[in-house]
Each structure stands twice: as structure tokens, then as C-alpha cells.
Design an enzyme around this catalytic site. Structure first.
Site, short mmCIF file in Angstrom:
data_model
loop_
_atom_site.label_atom_id
_atom_site.label_comp_id
_atom_site.label_asym_id
_atom_site.label_seq_id
_atom_site.Cartn_x
_atom_site.Cartn_y
_atom_site.Cartn_z
CG HIS A 20 -1.85 1.16 1.23
ND1 HIS A 20 -2.97 1.23 0.41
CD2 HIS A 20 -1.81 2.34 1.90
CE1 HIS A 20 -3.58 2.39 0.60
NE2 HIS A 20 -2.90 3.07 1.50
CG ASP A 60 -5.43 -0.50 2.52
OD1 ASP A 60 -5.08 -1.50 1.88
OD2 ASP A 60 -5.90 0.53 1.98
C1 GAR Z 1 1.09 0.79 -6.35
O1 GAR Z 1 1.48 2.10 -6.01
C2 GAR Z 1 0.44 0.10 -5.17
O2 GAR Z 1 1.00 0.42 -3.95
C3 GAR Z 1 -0.96 0.64 -5.28
O3 GAR Z 1 -1.25 0.62 -6.66
C4 GAR Z 1 -0.03 0.81 -7.38
C5 GAR Z 1 0.12 -0.32 -8.37
O4 GAR Z 1 1.22 -0.11 -9.21
N1 GAR Z 1 -1.90 -0.15 -4.55
C6 GAR Z 1 -2.92 0.36 -3.88
O5 GAR Z 1 -3.18 1.55 -3.85
C7 GAR Z 1 -3.77 -0.66 -3.13
N2 GAR Z 1 -4.62 0.00 -2.19
P1 GAR Z 1 1.85 -1.31 -10.01
O6 GAR Z 1 0.69 -1.97 -10.76
O7 GAR Z 1 2.82 -0.67 -10.95
O8 GAR Z 1 2.50 -2.26 -9.04
#
Ligand code: GAR
Length: 207
Positions: free
Chosen positions: A112, A148
Site C-alpha cells: 500500500h 489496509d
Molecule cells: C502501487 O502504487 C500500489 O501500492 C498501489 O497501486 C499501485 C500499483 O502499481 N496499490 C494500492 O493503492 C492498493 N490500495 P503497479 O501496478 O505498478 O505495481
């Protein structure tokens, strides 16, 4: 024996790729057995396939924050069929419930982009910027029935700069996400994580 890792994704897949790349090292204690997406257009699917990892779309059964119960049961069955020991939510934008939680007790982790318990939910980096915090960061935690909110495994912080936008802050946090997610997966594969109530203890390396 190497642990088997299943990764759930919804979008870009940079965290997923960090795990896949790390797992190609011969000394890494886990291998990625399957990637599943709730989004047929997720760039992560192609990135996984390009790196030789099986990656499939499974219909989430409904729109919104949850998978349908039927879909979630199917996700659990497919993960089990691939021998998965550890499930990683890497940008998976759904809230997990009973079917997956009870199939993989204390074995599902999430990345997160905030220092939890601050700024749970969506757009965490913008929430941090809007609130005016001077330090932001990311958290890898166990997934439980609350959003979370499971026990925290690793966190990393970054400064918030005066001229940051949600994009520049997100980029700075993302670099840390890749590091702590890979580290947490490694620790889990090595069975070096012990949960005591809300606290997570990291056990020393064997030998
Ligand atoms: C990341 O920043 C992750 O932490 C966030 O989505 C993005 C995915 O990037 N997740 C959340 O916000 C979950 N609540 P990625 O697809 O490049 O890994």
C-alpha cells in the site's frame, strides 16, 4: 524447496515485475507460479507473459470493490491448483474476503502506498499530499478482513518535497515499494515472519 508465489494485479504491474525479476535470481527462495488479473486489459498480464510467467484474467463477477463470492472462490481454486503458498496483492484494486482469506490463512500480503494506518484506501499519495505530511512512504502488510489494516511487515519512508505533485510523490514511493515488497516476499518464503497479535517479528536467518 522454493515456495510458490501467486500474484494478483489490476493494472500496470511494476510491483509484480519487481517480484518476477527478483525470483529469477537462483538464490531467491520463491518462484512465481501464476499471475491473475481482474482486468483483461491490465498491462501486467503481458509483462508477466513476456517474462515467461503464466498470467490469466479471471472475471471478477461484479464491478466495484469486491469480487463476487463465486469469482473469489474461483481465484482461490486456481491459486491452489498452481500449488501457491503465498499470495501477493500487487496493485490489486479489490477487497479480499472469506473465500481467499480462509484458503490462505496468514499467507496473503498487500503493498500500500502510504505509511499505514495513515491514508488507507484509494489515492493514498494524494491523500498524504493534501493532508500536508512531511514524510510519506509505503507499507507491506498481511491482509485481513479490514481494508489496509492487517499486521505490518515492513514500511519505508520518503520525504515529501515542497513542489511535489501526486505523480512525483508516487514515483518516489514506488521505488521503495519495489524494494520492501521483494524483501517481504523473501522473508515469507524463508518462513522468517512470526505474527504476535498486531506485531510482526522478523526471525534471524538460519545457519
Ligand atoms: C502501487 O502504487 C500500489 O501500492 C498501489 O497501486 C499501485 C500499483 O502499481 N496499490 C494500492 O493503492 C492498493 N490500495 P503497479 O501496478 O505498478 O505495481
Amino acid at each position: 524447496m522454493k515456495k510458490k508465489i501467486g500474484i494478483l494485479v489490476s493494472g500496470r504491474g511494476s510491483n509484480m515485475l519487481a517480484i518476477i525479476k527478483a525470483s529469477k535470481e537462483s538464490t531467491f527462495p520463491g518462484e512465481v507460479a501464476i499471475v491473475i488479473s481482474d482486468n483483461p486489459d491490465a498491462p501486467a498480464l503481458k509483462k508477466a507473459q513476456d517474462n515467461g510467467v503464466k498470467a490469466i484474467y479471471i472475471d471478477p463477477g461484479r464491478k466495484g470493490a469486491y469480487l463476487s463470492t463465486q469469482a473469489e472462490t474461483q481465484y482461490a481454486e486456481v491459486l491452489k491448483k498452481h500449488g501457491v503458498d503465498i499470495v501477493v496483492l500487487a496493485g490489486f484494486m479489490r477487497i479480499i474476503r472469506k473465500p481467499l482469506l480462509s484458503a490462505f490463512p496468514n499467507s496473503i500480503i498487500n503493498i500500500h502506498p502510504s505509511l499505514l494506518p495513515a491514508f488507507p484506501g484509494l489515492n493514498a499519495q494524494k491523500q498524504a499530499l493534501d493532508y500536508g505530511v512531511k514524510v510519506a512512504g509505503c507499507t507491506v502488510h498481511f491482509v485481513n478482513e479490514d481494508v489496509d489494516a492487517g499486521p505490518i511487515i515492513i514500511q519505508s519512508c520518503v520525504p515529501v518535497l515542497q513542489d511535489d505533485t501526486p505523480e512525483t510523490l508516487s514515483q518516489r514511493i514506488l521505488k521503495e515499494e519495489h524494494k520492501i515488497l521483494v524483501e517481504a516476499v523473501k522473508l515469507l518464503c524463508e518462513e522468517r515472519i512470526k505474527i504476535e497479535g498486531r506485531r510482526v517479528l522478523i526471525l534471524p536467518q538460519q545457519g
